[in-house]
Write a protein that holds these residues in place. Structure first.
Motif: not given
Length: 134
Positions: A83-87, A71-81, A46-51
Motif C-alpha cells: 500500500r506504500r506504492i502509489v501510482t 478536476k477528476e482527470l487523474i487518480q491515485r492508485t495504491h498497490n494491492q500488495v 509514481n510521483i518520482s518517475e513523473i518528476a
C-alpha cells in the motif's frame, strides 16, 4: 543587440508561441497538459518517475497532481500488495481530454513540419535539444 542574441531571442519567442498554441482555449496550464500527455503515453507512474520525466521536483508534481485529481482527470492508485506504492493514472475523463490534447499537439507539429524545410526542422530540433541539455 548582436545577431546571435537576436536569433536566441527569436528561438525563445518561438518556443513560447508553441506553448501558447498548446494551451490556447484550454483551462489547464502547460505543465498540466504535459503531465496528461505523459500519462497517456506511460500509464501508472509514481510521483518520482513523473518528476524525473518532467524535470521538476517531486513536491511540485504532488501539487500538480492534486489539482488534476480535483478536476477528476487523474487518480491515485495504491498497490494491492504494498500500500506504500502509489501510482498516478488517467481517469476516463482524463483519457478523453489527453487524447484531444494529443490530437491538438499533432496538428501543431504538422503545421510546423509543413512550414519548414527538412534542414530547418532538423536545425530547430537540434537547437532545442542542445538548450534542453545545457
Amino acid at each position: 543587440m548582436k545577431k546571435e542574441t537576436m536569433e536566441l531571442f527569436t528561438l525563445f519567442k518561438t518556443v513560447e508561441y508553441l506553448k501558447t498554441r498548446m494551451t490556447d482555449g484550454e483551462p489547464h496550464s502547460f505543465r498540466q497538459i504535459n503531465l496528461l500527455l505523459i500519462l497517456l503515453k506511460r500509464k501508472d507512474m509514481n510521483i518520482s518517475e513523473i518528476a524525473y520525466e518532467m524535470d521538476v521536483s517531486p513536491p511540485s508534481i504532488s501539487a500538480l497532481t492534486e489539482k488534476l485529481i480535483k478536476k477528476e482527470l487523474i487518480q491515485r492508485t495504491h498497490n494491492q500488495v504494498d500500500r506504500r506504492i502509489v501510482t498516478v493514472n488517467l481517469t476516463e475523463k482524463g483519457m478523453f481530454l489527453a487524447r484531444d490534447l494529443k490530437n491538438k499537439q499533432k496538428k501543431i507539429i504538422n503545421q510546423i513540419e509543413t512550414s519548414l524545410t527538412k534542414e530547418e526542422l532538423f536545425t530547430f530540433v537540434d537547437l532545442l535539444d542542445r538548450i534542453n541539455k545545457s
